[in-house]
Every structure is written in structure tokens, then in C-alpha cells.
Design an enzyme around this catalytic site. Structure first.
Site, short mmCIF file in Angstrom:
data_model
loop_
_atom_site.label_atom_id
_atom_site.label_comp_id
_atom_site.label_asym_id
_atom_site.label_seq_id
_atom_site.Cartn_x
_atom_site.Cartn_y
_atom_site.Cartn_z
N LYS A 13 0.84 -1.21 0.00
CA LYS A 13 0.00 0.00 0.00
C LYS A 13 0.87 1.26 0.00
O LYS A 13 0.66 2.17 -0.79
CB LYS A 13 -0.93 0.01 1.23
CG LYS A 13 -1.85 -1.20 1.33
CD LYS A 13 -2.79 -1.13 2.52
CE LYS A 13 -2.10 -1.13 3.86
NZ LYS A 13 -1.42 -2.40 4.21
N ARG A 88 -10.13 0.30 8.59
CA ARG A 88 -9.66 -1.06 8.85
C ARG A 88 -10.70 -1.90 9.57
O ARG A 88 -10.43 -3.06 9.88
CB ARG A 88 -8.43 -0.97 9.74
CG ARG A 88 -7.12 -1.21 9.02
CD ARG A 88 -6.04 -0.84 10.00
NE ARG A 88 -4.85 -1.58 9.81
CZ ARG A 88 -3.75 -1.07 9.24
NH1 ARG A 88 -3.76 0.12 8.73
NH2 ARG A 88 -2.67 -1.78 9.18
N ARG A 127 11.75 -5.49 5.34
CA ARG A 127 11.49 -4.07 5.03
C ARG A 127 12.42 -3.17 5.86
O ARG A 127 12.68 -3.43 7.02
CB ARG A 127 10.04 -3.72 5.36
CG ARG A 127 9.78 -2.22 5.28
CD ARG A 127 8.33 -1.86 5.30
NE ARG A 127 7.61 -2.34 6.45
CZ ARG A 127 6.30 -2.26 6.59
NH1 ARG A 127 5.57 -1.71 5.64
NH2 ARG A 127 5.70 -2.72 7.66
N ARG A 160 10.99 -1.33 11.35
CA ARG A 160 9.84 -1.02 12.20
C ARG A 160 9.73 -2.04 13.34
O ARG A 160 9.98 -3.22 13.13
CB ARG A 160 8.55 -1.02 11.36
CG ARG A 160 8.19 0.36 10.85
CD ARG A 160 7.08 0.35 9.85
NE ARG A 160 5.87 -0.36 10.25
CZ ARG A 160 4.75 -0.38 9.51
NH1 ARG A 160 4.70 0.29 8.37
NH2 ARG A 160 3.69 -1.05 9.90
N ARG A 171 -0.43 -9.47 12.98
CA ARG A 171 -1.04 -8.41 12.16
C ARG A 171 -1.84 -9.03 11.01
O ARG A 171 -2.91 -8.53 10.64
CB ARG A 171 0.04 -7.47 11.61
CG ARG A 171 0.59 -6.53 12.67
CD ARG A 171 1.93 -5.94 12.28
NE ARG A 171 1.89 -5.14 11.09
CZ ARG A 171 2.95 -4.87 10.33
NH1 ARG A 171 4.14 -5.36 10.66
NH2 ARG A 171 2.84 -4.12 9.27
P1 AP5 Z 1 4.79 -1.58 1.94
O1 AP5 Z 1 4.49 -0.78 0.73
O2 AP5 Z 1 5.47 -0.90 3.08
O3 AP5 Z 1 3.47 -2.36 2.45
P2 AP5 Z 1 2.18 -1.84 3.20
O4 AP5 Z 1 1.01 -2.48 2.54
O5 AP5 Z 1 2.18 -0.35 3.31
O6 AP5 Z 1 2.41 -2.55 4.60
P3 AP5 Z 1 2.31 -1.96 6.09
O7 AP5 Z 1 3.08 -2.92 6.96
O8 AP5 Z 1 2.71 -0.53 6.14
O9 AP5 Z 1 0.81 -2.11 6.36
P4 AP5 Z 1 0.11 -2.12 7.70
O10 AP5 Z 1 -1.25 -1.96 7.24
O11 AP5 Z 1 0.36 -3.30 8.56
O12 AP5 Z 1 0.85 -0.97 8.55
P5 AP5 Z 1 0.40 0.48 8.97
O13 AP5 Z 1 1.61 1.31 9.06
O14 AP5 Z 1 -0.73 0.93 8.12
O15 AP5 Z 1 5.66 -2.85 1.47
C1 AP5 Z 1 6.13 -3.80 2.40
C2 AP5 Z 1 7.54 -4.29 1.98
O16 AP5 Z 1 7.42 -5.02 0.76
C3 AP5 Z 1 8.54 -3.16 1.70
O17 AP5 Z 1 9.80 -3.59 2.09
C4 AP5 Z 1 8.48 -2.98 0.15
O18 AP5 Z 1 9.70 -2.50 -0.38
C5 AP5 Z 1 8.20 -4.42 -0.29
N1 AP5 Z 1 7.41 -4.52 -1.51
C6 AP5 Z 1 6.35 -3.72 -1.88
N2 AP5 Z 1 5.85 -4.16 -3.05
C7 AP5 Z 1 6.58 -5.25 -3.41
C8 AP5 Z 1 6.54 -6.15 -4.53
N3 AP5 Z 1 5.64 -6.00 -5.50
N4 AP5 Z 1 7.43 -7.17 -4.56
C9 AP5 Z 1 8.36 -7.33 -3.57
N5 AP5 Z 1 8.45 -6.51 -2.51
C10 AP5 Z 1 7.57 -5.48 -2.42
O19 AP5 Z 1 -0.18 0.23 10.44
C11 AP5 Z 1 0.68 -0.10 11.51
C12 AP5 Z 1 -0.14 -0.26 12.79
O20 AP5 Z 1 -0.79 0.99 13.12
C13 AP5 Z 1 -1.26 -1.28 12.75
O21 AP5 Z 1 -0.80 -2.59 13.03
C14 AP5 Z 1 -2.19 -0.75 13.86
O22 AP5 Z 1 -1.70 -1.06 15.14
C15 AP5 Z 1 -2.09 0.76 13.66
N6 AP5 Z 1 -3.10 1.29 12.71
C16 AP5 Z 1 -2.86 1.91 11.53
N7 AP5 Z 1 -4.01 2.25 10.92
C17 AP5 Z 1 -5.00 1.86 11.76
C18 AP5 Z 1 -6.42 1.91 11.68
N8 AP5 Z 1 -7.06 2.46 10.62
N9 AP5 Z 1 -7.15 1.38 12.71
C19 AP5 Z 1 -6.53 0.83 13.79
N10 AP5 Z 1 -5.20 0.74 13.92
C20 AP5 Z 1 -4.43 1.25 12.90
MG MG Z 2 2.37 1.06 4.91
#
Ligand code: AP5
Ligand code: MG
Length: 226
Positions: A13, A88, A127, A160, A171
Site C-alpha cells: 500500500k 480497517r 522491510r 519497524r 497483524r
Molecule cells: P509496503 O508498501 O510498506 O506495504 P504496506 O502495505 O504499506 O504494509 P504496512 O506494513 O505498512 O501495512 P500495515 O497496514 O500493517 O501498517 P500500517 O503502518 O498501516 O511494502 C512492504 C515491503 O514489501 C517493503 O519492504 C516494500 O519495499 C516491499 N514490496 C512492496 N511491493 C513489493 C513487490 N511487489 N514485490 C516485492 N516486494 C515489495 O499500520 C501499523 C499499525 O498501526 C497497525 O498494526 C495498527 O496497530 C495501527 N493502525 C494503523 N491504521 C489503523 C487503523 N485504521 N485502525 C486501527 N489501527 C491502525
Molecule cells: Mg504502509
């Protein structure tokens, strides 16, 4: 244009949002990034969120909804936004529907990235992120030019705290139970577009770009019919 990015942790994402925002000039709103910012600043919100984030659990809906309500008030989102990681849960989606309809606004599309579980674990545990600009790398598929150093800022990358294998697996379970039901929620509204998120970053982006261009064309046609 108002878009949502839906998909499990590690689906890409953040990576794809960066490309979309650059090409289409819209602003990304990542609730994960906002929460991490609050943690670094040591705000009350950040302290509350830390407890949940470190376990890989969702931060309670009321905290997130209030944070998004405040964020969406900013004038920089008047022309649109790309929501990454929000909503979410069903209550978060319902709250967003209400926030938008109260302002006479509508969503254009919900992009759903589909990636198999084991690929997600491999992506997240390798990552690395720049602490200054937030640019996301992967040690194997998307490495920085110099070992563990950001290409843009020249400073050391970090891992992270929620990217350990145990927390990543939790997660992913939380996603299946609490977030995946949103796919049906948006399918019922005719807004969901599923994208195979497996493969090269640029190939996935091409598919996403095609979808966005079609949506924009549809909007132009609707506009010119009036
Ligand atoms: P990346 O692009 O970073 O993936 P992402 O989908 O953004 O993954 P996140 O881990 O950021 O998602 P998340 O939803 O768990 O975390 P968030 O920060 O939102 O890519 C991942 C890796 O893969 C990278 O190394 C990239 O280079 C690689 N990659 C990308 N595309 C690729 C490809 N095609 N091939 C190979 N490699 C590739 O949330 C964190 C925490 O915050 C949650 O756990 C929760 O506690 C809290 N939180 C956030 N939002 C909410 C909400 N709305 N409600 C409640 N709690 C929330
Ligand atoms: Mg992200």
C-alpha cells in the site's frame, strides 16, 4: 479523486501510494504513519497507540476516527486524497461514509491489493524505512543503492518495531478477522477494484494506473453529459 487502499500488511500500500501520489498529484493519508509521528512526538495519542501497535493489534476505533476527522479538515485534502490503512474495521468505514456524506463528498474507488500470506511475511521481515523521509525499501526486491542507507537522505535505515515475524503473523490474523470484511462492504457499494499485488512493483503500478485512468475517464464523461 478520493481513493482507499485496502490490503493486508506488506501488500504494498505504501509503496504503490508513493507512485500514485507522484503521478496524479493527490495526497496520501496513512494512519500508520500518522500514529508513528504521534509516537515520535510523544503525544497522548501516540502513547496510547504504542501499546496496540507493538502487539500488532488495531488501535481502538474512536481514537482512529477522531484522528482522521481532524486530518480531513486540512485544506490540502480539498481536491482529494488516498487513504492508506484506513478504514480497517466496519465501524471505521461507516464513520468515513458519514464524514464524507456530511460534506457532500463521495469515494471514487477502493483498490484492493491481493498477495499470498507467505510473500507478505517475507516482504515485511526484510522491510527497511528511512527515519527522515519515510521512503520504504526491501533488502532484496527494492534495496537502497548503498547498504542500509537512504538514497535520498543518506542516513541509516531502520526496521519497524512491528516487523518481527511474530508480530507480523499477528497483524495478518488481525487483518483477516477485522479488515478483510471491508472488501465485501465496498463490493456492495460497487467501489472495489481487486488488483493482483504479486509481481514487480512497476507492473503492479501499471495495473493500478490503468484502473485510475478509467475511473477519471468515466468521471469526465459523466461531467460532459450534464
Ligand atoms: P509496503 O508498501 O510498506 O506495504 P504496506 O502495505 O504499506 O504494509 P504496512 O506494513 O505498512 O501495512 P500495515 O497496514 O500493517 O501498517 P500500517 O503502518 O498501516 O511494502 C512492504 C515491503 O514489501 C517493503 O519492504 C516494500 O519495499 C516491499 N514490496 C512492496 N511491493 C513489493 C513487490 N511487489 N514485490 C516485492 N516486494 C515489495 O499500520 C501499523 C499499525 O498501526 C497497525 O498494526 C495498527 O496497530 C495501527 N493502525 C494503523 N491504521 C489503523 C487503523 N485504521 N485502525 C486501527 N489501527 C491502525
Ligand atoms: Mg504502509
Amino acid at each position: 479523486m478520493r481513493l482507499i487502499f485496502l490490503g493486508p500488511p506488506g501488500a504494498g500500500k505504501g509503496t504503490q501510494s508513493e507512485l500514485i501520489c507522484k503521478d496524479f498529484g493527490i495526497k496520501q493519508i496513512s494512519t500508520g504513519d500518522l500514529l508513528r509521528y504521534h509516537r515520535i512526538e510523544g503525544t497522548e495519542l501516540g502513547k496510547k497507540a504504542q501499546f496496540y501497535m507493538d502487539k500488532g493489534e488495531l488501535v481502538p476505533d474512536e481514537i482512529i476516527i477522531e484522528m482522521i476527522r481532524n486530518e480531513l479538515r486540512k485544506t490540502e485534502y480539498l481536491d482529494g486524497f488516498l487513504l492508506d490503512g484506513f478504514p480497517r474495521t466496519i465501524p471505521q468505514a461507516e464513520a468515513l461514509d458519514k464524514l464524507l456524506s456530511d460534506s457532500g463528498l463521495k469515494l471514487d474507488a477502493v483498490l484492493v491489493l491481493i498477495v499470498p500470506m507467505e510473500e507478505l511475511v517475507a516482504r515485511l521481515t526484510a522491510r527497511r524505512v528511512c527515519p527522515k523521509c519515510g521512503k520504504v525499501y526491501h533488502l532484496i526486491s527494492n534495496p537502497p543503492k548503498n547498504d542500509n542507507i537512504c538514497d535520498i537522505d543518506g542516513i541509516e535505515l531502520y526496521q519497524r518495531t512491528d516487523d518481527t515475524e511474530e508480530t507480523v503473523r499477528n497483524r495478518l490474523n488481525v487483518y483477516e478477522q477485522q479488515t478483510a470484511p471491508l472488501i465485501g462492504y465496498y463490493e456492495n457499494q460497487g467501489l472495489a477494484y481487486k488488483v493482483d499485488g504479486n509481481g514487480k512493483i512497476e507492473d503492479i503500478y501499471k495495473k493500478i494506473k490503468d484502473i485510475i485512468l478509467k475511473i477519471l475517464k468515466g468521471k469526465e464523461e459523466t461531467h460532459s453529459e450534464k
